[in-house]
Scaffold this motif. Structure first.
Motif, PDB file in Angstrom:
ATOM      1  N   GLY A   1      26.202  36.912 100.795  1.00 42.09           N
ATOM      2  CA  GLY A   1      26.310  37.718  99.582  1.00 42.09           C
ATOM      3  C   GLY A   1      27.459  38.707  99.651  1.00 42.09           C
ATOM      4  N   THR A   2      27.608  39.361 100.801  1.00 46.76           N
ATOM      5  CA  THR A   2      28.711  40.318 100.992  1.00 46.76           C
ATOM      6  C   THR A   2      30.056  39.612 100.893  1.00 46.76           C
ATOM      7  OG1 THR A   2      27.378  41.774 102.391  1.00 46.76           O
ATOM      8  CG2 THR A   2      29.768  41.933 102.627  1.00 46.76           C
ATOM      9  N   LEU A   3      30.168  38.442 101.496  1.00 42.48           N
ATOM     10  CA  LEU A   3      31.434  37.708 101.477  1.00 42.48           C
ATOM     11  C   LEU A   3      31.790  37.227 100.070  1.00 42.48           C
ATOM     12  CD1 LEU A   3      31.070  35.789 104.838  1.00 42.48           C
ATOM     13  CD2 LEU A   3      32.871  37.444 104.270  1.00 42.48           C
ATOM     14  N   ILE A   4      30.793  36.877  99.283  1.00 43.42           N
ATOM     15  CA  ILE A   4      31.057  36.494  97.894  1.00 43.42           C
ATOM     16  C   ILE A   4      31.616  37.699  97.130  1.00 43.42           C
ATOM     17  CG2 ILE A   4      29.964  35.855  95.705  1.00 43.42           C
ATOM     18  CD1 ILE A   4      28.068  34.051  97.344  1.00 43.42           C
ATOM     19  N   ARG A   5      31.034  38.863  97.348  1.00 41.07           N
ATOM     20  CA  ARG A   5      31.527  40.084  96.686  1.00 41.07           C
ATOM     21  C   ARG A   5      32.947  40.404  97.141  1.00 41.07           C
ATOM     22  NH1 ARG A   5      27.086  44.742  97.217  1.00 41.07           N
ATOM     23  NH2 ARG A   5      28.536  45.780  95.796  1.00 41.07           N
ATOM     24  N   SER A   6      33.203  40.281  98.437  1.00 38.64           N
ATOM     25  CA  SER A   6      34.537  40.584  98.959  1.00 38.64           C
ATOM     26  C   SER A   6      35.563  39.576  98.457  1.00 38.64           C
ATOM     27  CB  SER A   6      34.517  40.593 100.487  1.00 38.64           C
ATOM     28  OG  SER A   6      33.736  41.664 100.972  1.00 38.64           O
ATOM     29  N   ALA A   7      35.193  38.304  98.425  1.00 36.93           N
ATOM     30  CA  ALA A   7      36.111  37.276  97.928  1.00 36.93           C
ATOM     31  C   ALA A   7      36.498  37.572  96.480  1.00 36.93           C
ATOM     32  CB  ALA A   7      35.463  35.896  98.042  1.00 36.93           C
TER      33      ALA A   7
ATOM     34  N   LEU B   1      21.850  35.626  95.980  1.00 33.69           N
ATOM     35  CA  LEU B   1      22.144  35.998  94.598  1.00 33.69           C
ATOM     36  C   LEU B   1      22.022  37.499  94.382  1.00 33.69           C
ATOM     37  CD1 LEU B   1      20.268  33.110  92.763  1.00 33.69           C
ATOM     38  CD2 LEU B   1      22.728  33.460  92.791  1.00 33.69           C
ATOM     39  N   ARG B   2      20.942  38.085  94.895  1.00 33.81           N
ATOM     40  CA  ARG B   2      20.736  39.523  94.711  1.00 33.81           C
ATOM     41  C   ARG B   2      21.819  40.343  95.408  1.00 33.81           C
ATOM     42  NH1 ARG B   2      15.404  38.117  95.687  1.00 33.81           N
ATOM     43  NH2 ARG B   2      15.425  39.004  97.783  1.00 33.81           N
ATOM     44  N   SER B   3      22.224  39.911  96.582  1.00 33.17           N
ATOM     45  CA  SER B   3      23.182  40.709  97.349  1.00 33.17           C
ATOM     46  C   SER B   3      24.603  40.623  96.797  1.00 33.17           C
ATOM     47  CB  SER B   3      23.172  40.290  98.825  1.00 33.17           C
ATOM     48  OG  SER B   3      23.597  38.957  98.986  1.00 33.17           O
ATOM     49  N   THR B   4      24.877  39.672  95.902  1.00 29.31           N
ATOM     50  CA  THR B   4      26.223  39.579  95.313  1.00 29.31           C
ATOM     51  C   THR B   4      26.443  40.584  94.192  1.00 29.31           C
ATOM     52  OG1 THR B   4      25.631  37.952  93.609  1.00 29.31           O
ATOM     53  CG2 THR B   4      26.280  37.091  95.783  1.00 29.31           C
TER      54      THR B   4
ATOM     55  N   ASN C   1      28.751  39.513  91.273  1.00 29.36           N
ATOM     56  CA  ASN C   1      30.077  38.961  91.568  1.00 29.36           C
ATOM     57  C   ASN C   1      30.022  37.457  91.830  1.00 29.36           C
ATOM     58  OD1 ASN C   1      30.316  41.975  93.178  1.00 29.36           O
ATOM     59  ND2 ASN C   1      31.782  41.470  91.577  1.00 29.36           N
ATOM     60  N   PHE C   2      28.829  36.964  92.015  1.00 31.59           N
ATOM     61  CA  PHE C   2      28.559  35.545  92.208  1.00 31.59           C
ATOM     62  C   PHE C   2      29.262  34.677  91.156  1.00 31.59           C
ATOM     63  CE2 PHE C   2      25.832  31.953  91.079  1.00 31.59           C
ATOM     64  CZ  PHE C   2      25.611  31.352  92.310  1.00 31.59           C
ATOM     65  N   PHE C   3      29.341  35.156  89.938  1.00 29.62           N
ATOM     66  CA  PHE C   3      29.879  34.358  88.834  1.00 29.62           C
ATOM     67  C   PHE C   3      31.405  34.398  88.752  1.00 29.62           C
ATOM     68  CE2 PHE C   3      25.582  35.646  87.580  1.00 29.62           C
ATOM     69  CZ  PHE C   3      25.017  34.406  87.353  1.00 29.62           C
ATOM     70  N   GLN C   4      32.048  35.167  89.620  1.00 31.10           N
ATOM     71  CA  GLN C   4      33.497  35.328  89.539  1.00 31.10           C
ATOM     72  C   GLN C   4      34.280  34.395  90.459  1.00 31.10           C
ATOM     73  OE1 GLN C   4      34.568  39.486  89.917  1.00 31.10           O
ATOM     74  NE2 GLN C   4      32.696  40.123  88.891  1.00 31.10           N
ATOM     75  N   VAL C   5      33.574  33.622  91.267  1.00 25.08           N
ATOM     76  CA  VAL C   5      34.258  32.723  92.204  1.00 25.08           C
ATOM     77  C   VAL C   5      33.723  31.298  92.074  1.00 25.08           C
ATOM     78  CG1 VAL C   5      34.859  34.497  93.898  1.00 25.08           C
ATOM     79  CG2 VAL C   5      32.642  33.378  94.033  1.00 25.08           C
ATOM     80  N   ASN C   6      34.545  30.338  92.490  1.00 24.26           N
ATOM     81  CA  ASN C   6      34.124  28.940  92.531  1.00 24.26           C
ATOM     82  C   ASN C   6      33.385  28.701  93.855  1.00 24.26           C
ATOM     83  OD1 ASN C   6      35.593  28.203  90.090  1.00 24.26           O
ATOM     84  ND2 ASN C   6      37.429  28.454  91.325  1.00 24.26           N
ATOM     85  N   LEU C   7      32.198  28.127  93.786  1.00 26.99           N
ATOM     86  CA  LEU C   7      31.361  27.930  94.968  1.00 26.99           C
ATOM     87  C   LEU C   7      31.154  26.440  95.201  1.00 26.99           C
ATOM     88  CD1 LEU C   7      28.778  30.696  94.058  1.00 26.99           C
ATOM     89  CD2 LEU C   7      30.637  30.885  95.720  1.00 26.99           C
ATOM     90  N   ILE C   8      31.577  25.964  96.369  1.00 24.82           N
ATOM     91  CA  ILE C   8      31.594  24.530  96.643  1.00 24.82           C
ATOM     92  C   ILE C   8      31.021  24.251  98.027  1.00 24.82           C
ATOM     93  CG2 ILE C   8      33.121  22.530  96.994  1.00 24.82           C
ATOM     94  CD1 ILE C   8      35.050  23.965  94.999  1.00 24.82           C
ATOM     95  N   ASN C   9      30.247  23.184  98.145  1.00 29.47           N
ATOM     96  CA  ASN C   9      29.802  22.686  99.449  1.00 29.47           C
ATOM     97  C   ASN C   9      30.574  21.417  99.774  1.00 29.47           C
ATOM     98  OD1 ASN C   9      26.812  24.032  98.520  1.00 29.47           O
ATOM     99  ND2 ASN C   9      27.481  24.343 100.623  1.00 29.47           N
ATOM    100  N   GLU C  10      31.202  21.395 100.945  1.00 34.04           N
ATOM    101  CA  GLU C  10      31.981  20.226 101.349  1.00 34.04           C
ATOM    102  C   GLU C  10      32.150  20.254 102.868  1.00 34.04           C
ATOM    103  OE1 GLU C  10      32.924  17.152 101.484  1.00 34.04           O
ATOM    104  OE2 GLU C  10      33.692  17.292  99.416  1.00 34.04           O
ATOM    105  N   TYR C  11      32.334  19.079 103.462  1.00 31.31           N
ATOM    106  CA  TYR C  11      32.594  19.015 104.903  1.00 31.31           C
ATOM    107  C   TYR C  11      33.969  19.622 105.175  1.00 31.31           C
ATOM    108  CZ  TYR C  11      28.486  16.077 105.226  1.00 31.31           C
ATOM    109  OH  TYR C  11      27.188  15.619 105.174  1.00 31.31           O
ATOM    110  N   LEU C  12      34.031  20.537 106.136  1.00 32.99           N
ATOM    111  CA  LEU C  12      35.244  21.324 106.312  1.00 32.99           C
ATOM    112  C   LEU C  12      36.401  20.564 106.949  1.00 32.99           C
ATOM    113  CD1 LEU C  12      33.915  24.891 107.212  1.00 32.99           C
ATOM    114  CD2 LEU C  12      34.436  23.877 104.982  1.00 32.99           C
ATOM    115  N   MET C  13      36.114  19.545 107.744  1.00 30.91           N
ATOM    116  CA  MET C  13      37.211  18.726 108.303  1.00 30.91           C
ATOM    117  C   MET C  13      38.033  18.132 107.155  1.00 30.91           C
ATOM    118  SD  MET C  13      37.309  18.216 111.820  1.00 30.91           S
ATOM    119  CE  MET C  13      37.718  16.514 112.128  1.00 30.91           C
ATOM    120  N   LYS C  14      37.340  17.525 106.215  1.00 29.47           N
ATOM    121  CA  LYS C  14      38.017  16.928 105.055  1.00 29.47           C
ATOM    122  C   LYS C  14      38.717  18.011 104.234  1.00 29.47           C
ATOM    123  CE  LYS C  14      37.099  14.470 100.717  1.00 29.47           C
ATOM    124  NZ  LYS C  14      37.896  15.421  99.932  1.00 29.47           N
ATOM    125  N   THR C  15      38.008  19.115 103.994  1.00 29.65           N
ATOM    126  CA  THR C  15      38.560  20.198 103.192  1.00 29.65           C
ATOM    127  C   THR C  15      39.851  20.742 103.791  1.00 29.65           C
ATOM    128  OG1 THR C  15      36.409  20.874 102.331  1.00 29.65           O
ATOM    129  CG2 THR C  15      38.139  22.545 102.365  1.00 29.65           C
TER     130      THR C  15
END
Length: 257
Positions: free
Chosen positions: A122-128, A151-154, A157-171
């Protein structure tokens, strides 16, 4: 307006299932609690179902948006208690649609490798959001973005960034092809102190933060272009992942202005 007074109502049972990460992923929906977050969701056009006690639905800010939800239910206090995840609830809830995932390749990106603490995420989403990292990409085994504590800890700010799940090697391979510089935060690799790293506003950066206990996965370490260590008192072993990440993102933001 329909009323629901029983916790065994099928609609309530279906909504309660959204507390499970797998169900959220399958339905592409999530449950929000609290007026501030729900108003932010209305502004983004994401609210599908609104539920609240009679008192909660009468609030002026909520009243303005009632017509925007596909369905509105007045619920009893017992149903509100069943839906709630907090000690003192505002008794207002919304089922929302997940935003379609999209990577903003014009801005810096935050990569999360197996992060598990909801407060950290949550903190990292706010900082991002604060420091212009428009996209966060998390490995599939990272705690869910739509976890209620996250969600509560954001704080919205949760709605201000794109949030994606993906394997990081590929990413990371994809980001390298887009000329991103990959920044690491491994404690077990040779690192430059943050003070000595200069960031260029003409470059694009992707910052990797690892698991709170294990750090960055070994298979990702060789993909790092610059490994960074945040300077601190030598009597302190390490910084919290969210604090370290926020400090680095802030420096990138400031030097990129």
């Amino acid at each position: 307006m329909k009323k629901i007074t029983s916790v065994t109502n099928q609609t309530i049972k279906d909504i309660l299932q959204l507390k499970d990460k797998a169900v959220r992923k399958e339905r592409q929906e999530f449950l929000l609690e609290g007026q501030h977050l729900i108003l932010e969701a209305f502004r983004k056009g994401l609210v599908l179902i609104l539920l609240g006690t009679s008192e909660a639905l009468k609030h002026g800010a909520i009243q303005k948006h009632l017509d925007e939800a596909k369905e509105v239910f007045e619920i009893s206090p017992s149903v509100a208690e069943k839906l709630s995840d907090v000690v003192t609830s505002q008794s207002i809830f919304a089922v929302c649609a997940m935003k379609k995932p999209a990577i903003d390749l014009d801005h810096n990106i935050l990569l999360l490798d197996q992060l598990q603490d909801p407060g950290n995420l949550g903190t990292l989403i706010r900082s991002a959001a604060s420091f212009n990292f428009k996209t966060i990409i998390a490995s599939p085994n990272t705690i869910g973005f739509y976890n209620s504590k996250v969600l509560r800890s954001t704080q919205g700010n949760f709605f201000q960034v794109n949030l994606i799940n993906e394997y990081l090697m590929k990413t990371i391979n994809d980001l390298k092809n887009e000329d991103y510089i990959i920044l690491g935060t491994s404690l077990h690799q040779h690192a430059k102190t943050l003070e000595k790293v200069k960031f260029d506003d003409k470059e694009k950066y992707a910052l990797i933060l690892g698991n709170e206990n294990k750090g960055i996965s070994p298979e990702l370490l060789d993909m790092i272009d610059i490994n960074i260590n945040v300077e601190m008192n030598d009597q302190v072993e390490s910084l919290n992942a969210a604090i370290a990440g926020s400090i680095i993102m802030h420096k990138i933001y400031v030097e990129g202005e």
